[in-house]
Design a protein around this motif. Structure first.
Motif, PDB file in Angstrom:
ATOM      1  N   MET A  91      26.771 -14.036 -34.375  1.00 38.17           N
ATOM      2  CA  MET A  91      26.454 -13.064 -33.314  1.00 38.17           C
ATOM      3  C   MET A  91      26.772 -11.663 -33.817  1.00 38.17           C
ATOM      4  N   ALA A  92      25.908 -10.681 -33.509  1.00 33.91           N
ATOM      5  CA  ALA A  92      26.088  -9.309 -33.951  1.00 33.91           C
ATOM      6  C   ALA A  92      27.290  -8.695 -33.266  1.00 33.91           C
ATOM      7  N   VAL A  93      27.794  -7.625 -33.890  1.00 34.26           N
ATOM      8  CA  VAL A  93      28.996  -6.958 -33.374  1.00 34.26           C
ATOM      9  C   VAL A  93      28.746  -6.373 -31.995  1.00 34.26           C
ATOM     10  N   GLN A  94      27.637  -5.643 -31.822  1.00 40.18           N
ATOM     11  CA  GLN A  94      27.395  -4.964 -30.557  1.00 40.18           C
ATOM     12  C   GLN A  94      27.299  -5.924 -29.383  1.00 40.18           C
ATOM     13  N   PRO A  95      26.537  -7.052 -29.473  1.00 35.71           N
ATOM     14  CA  PRO A  95      26.539  -7.991 -28.361  1.00 35.71           C
ATOM     15  C   PRO A  95      27.936  -8.510 -28.037  1.00 35.71           C
ATOM     16  N   GLN A  96      28.785  -8.677 -29.038  1.00 35.32           N
ATOM     17  CA  GLN A  96      30.151  -9.130 -28.790  1.00 35.32           C
ATOM     18  C   GLN A  96      30.913  -8.098 -27.954  1.00 35.32           C
ATOM     19  N   GLN A  97      30.732  -6.812 -28.264  1.00 38.58           N
ATOM     20  CA  GLN A  97      31.382  -5.761 -27.480  1.00 38.58           C
ATOM     21  C   GLN A  97      30.861  -5.757 -26.043  1.00 38.58           C
ATOM     22  N   GLN A  98      29.566  -5.975 -25.903  1.00 41.73           N
ATOM     23  CA  GLN A  98      28.976  -5.990 -24.559  1.00 41.73           C
ATOM     24  C   GLN A  98      29.495  -7.173 -23.749  1.00 41.73           C
ATOM     25  N   ILE A  99      29.589  -8.347 -24.378  1.00 46.06           N
ATOM     26  CA  ILE A  99      30.100  -9.525 -23.680  1.00 46.06           C
ATOM     27  C   ILE A  99      31.573  -9.328 -23.334  1.00 46.06           C
ATOM     28  N   ALA A 100      32.309  -8.685 -24.228  1.00 45.58           N
ATOM     29  CA  ALA A 100      33.724  -8.415 -23.956  1.00 45.58           C
ATOM     30  C   ALA A 100      33.867  -7.506 -22.728  1.00 45.58           C
ATOM     31  N   PHE A 101      33.001  -6.497 -22.635  1.00 44.70           N
ATOM     32  CA  PHE A 101      33.053  -5.622 -21.454  1.00 44.70           C
ATOM     33  C   PHE A 101      32.696  -6.411 -20.195  1.00 44.70           C
ATOM     34  N   HIS A 102      31.692  -7.258 -20.300  1.00 46.02           N
ATOM     35  CA  HIS A 102      31.288  -8.043 -19.132  1.00 46.02           C
ATOM     36  C   HIS A 102      32.443  -8.919 -18.637  1.00 46.02           C
ATOM     37  N   LEU A 103      33.213  -9.451 -19.559  1.00 48.65           N
ATOM     38  CA  LEU A 103      34.306 -10.349 -19.180  1.00 48.65           C
ATOM     39  C   LEU A 103      35.549  -9.604 -18.733  1.00 48.65           C
ATOM     40  N   THR A 104      35.828  -8.460 -19.321  1.00 51.63           N
ATOM     41  CA  THR A 104      37.104  -7.771 -19.078  1.00 51.63           C
ATOM     42  C   THR A 104      36.961  -6.441 -18.351  1.00 51.63           C
ATOM     43  N   GLY A 105      35.770  -5.816 -18.446  1.00 47.93           N
ATOM     44  CA  GLY A 105      35.586  -4.496 -17.852  1.00 47.93           C
ATOM     45  C   GLY A 105      36.164  -3.382 -18.689  1.00 47.93           C
ATOM     46  N   ARG A 106      36.510  -3.656 -19.959  1.00 42.40           N
ATOM     47  CA  ARG A 106      37.122  -2.644 -20.825  1.00 42.40           C
ATOM     48  C   ARG A 106      36.123  -2.163 -21.874  1.00 42.40           C
ATOM     49  N   LYS A 107      36.087  -0.837 -22.039  1.00 38.37           N
ATOM     50  CA  LYS A 107      35.163  -0.245 -23.019  1.00 38.37           C
ATOM     51  C   LYS A 107      35.875   0.219 -24.285  1.00 38.37           C
ATOM     52  N   SER A 108      37.178   0.161 -24.315  1.00 38.32           N
ATOM     53  CA  SER A 108      37.939   0.704 -25.443  1.00 38.32           C
ATOM     54  C   SER A 108      37.560   0.000 -26.744  1.00 38.32           C
ATOM     55  N   GLY A 109      37.425   0.813 -27.795  1.00 39.36           N
ATOM     56  CA  GLY A 109      37.091   0.276 -29.108  1.00 39.36           C
ATOM     57  C   GLY A 109      35.634  -0.064 -29.286  1.00 39.36           C
ATOM     58  N   SER A 110      34.776   0.359 -28.346  1.00 39.70           N
ATOM     59  CA  SER A 110      33.343   0.062 -28.454  1.00 39.70           C
ATOM     60  C   SER A 110      32.552   1.358 -28.359  1.00 39.70           C
ATOM     61  N   SER A 111      31.258   1.258 -28.601  1.00 41.91           N
ATOM     62  CA  SER A 111      30.373   2.423 -28.513  1.00 41.91           C
ATOM     63  C   SER A 111      29.759   2.563 -27.125  1.00 41.91           C
ATOM     64  N   LEU A 112      30.192   1.766 -26.194  1.00 39.87           N
ATOM     65  CA  LEU A 112      29.662   1.826 -24.837  1.00 39.87           C
ATOM     66  C   LEU A 112      30.071   3.134 -24.174  1.00 39.87           C
ATOM     67  N   ARG A 113      29.141   3.700 -23.402  1.00 42.36           N
ATOM     68  CA  ARG A 113      29.396   4.989 -22.742  1.00 42.36           C
ATOM     69  C   ARG A 113      29.613   4.783 -21.238  1.00 42.36           C
ATOM     70  N   PRO A 114      30.375   5.665 -20.647  1.00 43.47           N
ATOM     71  CA  PRO A 114      30.653   5.507 -19.210  1.00 43.47           C
ATOM     72  C   PRO A 114      29.444   5.883 -18.351  1.00 43.47           C
ATOM     73  N   MET A 115      29.377   5.278 -17.182  1.00 42.27           N
ATOM     74  CA  MET A 115      28.377   5.645 -16.178  1.00 42.27           C
ATOM     75  C   MET A 115      28.766   7.004 -15.598  1.00 42.27           C
ATOM     76  N   LYS A 116      27.766   7.838 -15.286  1.00 41.74           N
ATOM     77  CA  LYS A 116      28.015   9.165 -14.730  1.00 41.74           C
ATOM     78  C   LYS A 116      27.179   9.376 -13.465  1.00 41.74           C
ATOM     79  N   SER A 117      27.528  10.408 -12.724  1.00 39.42           N
ATOM     80  CA  SER A 117      26.794  10.707 -11.489  1.00 39.42           C
ATOM     81  C   SER A 117      25.385  11.206 -11.773  1.00 39.42           C
ATOM     82  N   SER A 118      25.112  11.626 -13.020  1.00 37.31           N
ATOM     83  CA  SER A 118      23.768  12.113 -13.356  1.00 37.31           C
ATOM     84  C   SER A 118      22.767  10.972 -13.527  1.00 37.31           C
ATOM     85  N   TYR A 119      23.266   9.734 -13.646  1.00 36.03           N
ATOM     86  CA  TYR A 119      22.366   8.581 -13.765  1.00 36.03           C
ATOM     87  C   TYR A 119      21.900   8.149 -12.373  1.00 36.03           C
ATOM     88  N   ARG A 120      20.686   7.647 -12.331  1.00 32.35           N
ATOM     89  CA  ARG A 120      20.176   7.096 -11.074  1.00 32.35           C
ATOM     90  C   ARG A 120      19.336   5.870 -11.379  1.00 32.35           C
TER      91      ARG A 120
END
Length: 619
Positions: free
Chosen positions: A1-30
């Motif tokens: 499994m690729a690194v990025q999907p592992q980070q995404q699955i980790a966030f899905h399970l834990t809700g933590r973004k630390s140590g990944s390239s995932l960006r936070p949701m902002k109010s400018s998104y709709r």
């Protein structure tokens, strides 16, 4: 499994973004499906609404867009129709801008001010404005979706219904008073006093006074006809009825009479106190109306009716009796529903009192106070709604503010219903949805099944199929509404995809839940990122290899994908299950009916097979 999907699955399970390239949701998104709804003032839709003061009652609430469309249709044979229509739409846009800046105002004032401003650019605007206005036949406040809309609409429509009831009451009361006074005057006219020369002269008037000998007329009448006399008991009864009807404070007949009772309250406890304090007055008035009708028709029999009316109202008043009096309006906010106030609402509805209770909800995504990470989905208003429907004789309307115009017929039915009624309205106005206008928030709540529209009308029939209606919701047969989303890719090529609007999309609009989402750079999109409906198809056990995602658009109009944690997926599944339960009650995908149909089909197939003739084979 690729690194990025592992980070995404980790966030899905834990809700933590630390140590990944995932960006936070902002109010400018709709949500992507809301990308084209940037400036509502440039769009034509139901709002703003006109709270119309002019009759008939069916026109109590009008859409500005439809008002203009109807006027233009009347001008279909006019040679200036196209010009008037075009300039009418300009005026409509201008009024939307005015409301967005200044808020609610008088329709005539806004219309004339807009016409004056636009006439600086085109002098014919004034002519178009004048000709359209002449076809509106309407006046009142122009309102848009904001925190005050539900209470404004409710108070206005309730007032219109009460005015209609007041007219009916006054017509009955004034007719009865004429008859009752007539009975007393008949006694006076047939008495010795009524036959005196002076009294006879007064009845003829000055114009013909010289043409009669009133002394002779008086002697003739006294000798020719015996006097008409009421019994003392009847005379006092009629005078008492007149006194009650003329002094009552429910629908006063005279402007100089006693102060009118108030029937609009912000707390049900206050409304209940007022109802109980006025109960004796209400019984007295309804009793007077019933007796007055008998007296006016000459049907009152003391030996029978004295006993009948002796204990009138002792066991309470039924709905048919109470419908002649004003209804009590309670408009409150779900945030004010403590245990005591909720109990008072349940008490009023359970007792069948003539109460119209409007509960406005501004926030339906409150984080749970007892379970960290969870939320309560409009729990207070939902509990009241379910309780009211469970009583079986309470009219219930639930609607988002964005759907109020489409719900206007049901709203008027509920306000005219012969029994208690509950109106649950989501305003869409709260401080957690950033720059999203309340109209979009309210519409998103309904689209996402977070606050579905429904009508429960006990007077519609004897079963659930006729009483409960949920088909006003978008794509009512489906789990979620699905829409086509068109866009251009990086090479300006037209693209499209179908997107479902789910509770997760609605939660992504609320700043309290931003931490439950993570935005994925396009370079890291992968096949493990799947849409919500697909993620909800199966219950995932153990370590997942897929991550649910939604499509959003950033502040510069670029398409992004956002994944979510497991809690958000769980809440979305719970929302879907609540919607499915409501669908069943409303007759959509009813599991009992589907099971019975499957059994019947199976039985028919088995019967057909058992009676089929065997096929002969040739040798």
């Amino acid at each position: 499994m690729a690194v990025q999907p592992q980070q995404q699955i980790a966030f899905h399970l834990t809700g933590r973004k630390s140590g990944s390239s995932l960006r936070p949701m902002k109010s400018s998104y709709r949500p992507a499906l809301f990308a084209r709804f940037g400036d509502l003032t440039t769009l034509r839709y139901d709002f703003p609404l006109l709270l119309n003061r002019e009759e008939p009652i069916e026109r109590a609430m009008l859409s500005l867009s439809k008002l203009i469309d109807d006027a233009v249709e009347v001008l279909r044979d006019d040679p200036d129709r196209d010009r008037i229509a075009r300039q009418g739409y300009e005026l409509e846009r201008e009024l939307r801008r005015d409301l967005a800046i200044g808020g609610t105002d008088d329709f005539a004032t806004l219309w004339n001010d807009a016409a004056t401003r636009l006439s600086n650019e085109n002098e014919k605007i004034q002519d178009s404005a004048r000709r359209l206005w002449a076809l509106f036949h309407a006046s009142g406040e122009l309102v848009d979706v904001d925190s005050n809309l539900p209470s404004r609409v409710m108070r206005h429509t309730w007032s219109v219904v009460q005015a209609d009831k007041q007219t009916a009451f006054r017509e009955q009361a004034e007719r009865l008073l004429v008859n009752l006074h007539g009975i007393l005057e008949a006694e006076t006219a047939g008495s010795e006093i009524g036959r005196t020369p002076d009294r006879l002269k007064a009845t003829v008037g000055e114009s013909f006074a010289s043409a009669f000998n009133f002394d002779a007329m008086s002697r003739i009448l006294r000798d020719a006809k015996p006097g008409f006399r009421l019994s003392d008991e009847r005379r006092e009864r009629i005078r008492g009825l007149i006194d009650i009807l003329e002094k009552q404070r429910f629908y006063p007949l005279h402007s100089d009479g006693a102060e009118t009772h108030s029937f609009a309250f912000e707390r049900c406890s206050e409304a209940l106190s007022a109802y109980n304090e006025r109960h004796t007055e209400a019984v007295e008035l309804l009793k007077a109306l019933a007796i007055a009708e008998l007296e006016a028709n000459g049907d009152y029999r003391e030996s029978v009716h004295n006993v009948v009316f002796e204990n009138f109202g002792a066991n309470g008043l039924d709905a048919n009796e109470l419908t002649k009096l004003p209804d009590y309006l309670v408009y409150t906010n779900s945030s004010a529903l403590d245990a005591s106030e909720t109990a008072h609402i349940i008490e009023a509805l359970s007792a069948g009192l003539p109460f119209r209770v409007m509960v406005q909800t501004d926030d339906i995504l409150e984080p749970s106070a007892v379970a960290e990470g969870h939320m309560v989905l409009a729990s207070r208003s939902r509990q009241l709604r379910e309780m009211a429907i469970g009583l079986t004789d309470v009219f219930v309307l639930q609607s988002s503010a964005s759907h109020l115009f489409q719900s206007s017929d049901a709203l008027m039915r509920g306000l005219s219903y012969n029994g208690p009624a509950l109106f649950s309205i989501f305003s869409g106005a709260n401080e957690h949805t950033g720059e999203f206008p309340p109209y979009l928030v309210a519409a998103a709540a309904m689209e996402s099944r977070a606050f579905p529209a429904l009508v429960y009308d006990p007077s519609a029939g004897a079963d659930w199929a006729t009483r409960l209606v949920v088909d006003q919701n978008p794509s009512a047969d489906d789990d979620w509404p699905v829409h086509s989303f068109a866009y251009e890719n990086e090479t300006l090529q037209a693209q499209s995809e179908t997107l479902a609007f789910t509770l997760a999309d609605f939660m992504a609009m609320d700043d309290r839940f931003f931490d439950h989402f993570a935005v994925v750079d396009k370079a890291e999109w992968n096949a493990a990122m799947i849409p919500i409906p697909e993620a909800l198809q199966d219950s995932i056990h153990g370590h997942p290899d897929k991550v649910p995602s939604i499509t959003v658009v950033d502040g510069e109009g670029r398409i992004q994908r956002a994944i979510m944690d497991r809690r958000t997926l769980q809440e979305t599944r719970r929302c879907r299950e609540m919607w499915r339960s409501l669908q069943e009650l409303g007759g959509i995908h009813n599991s009992h009916a589907e099971r019975l149909l499957a059994a019947q089909i199976k039985a028919q197939v088995n019967a057909a097979l058992s009676t089929a003739q065997p096929v002969r084979q040739s040798v």
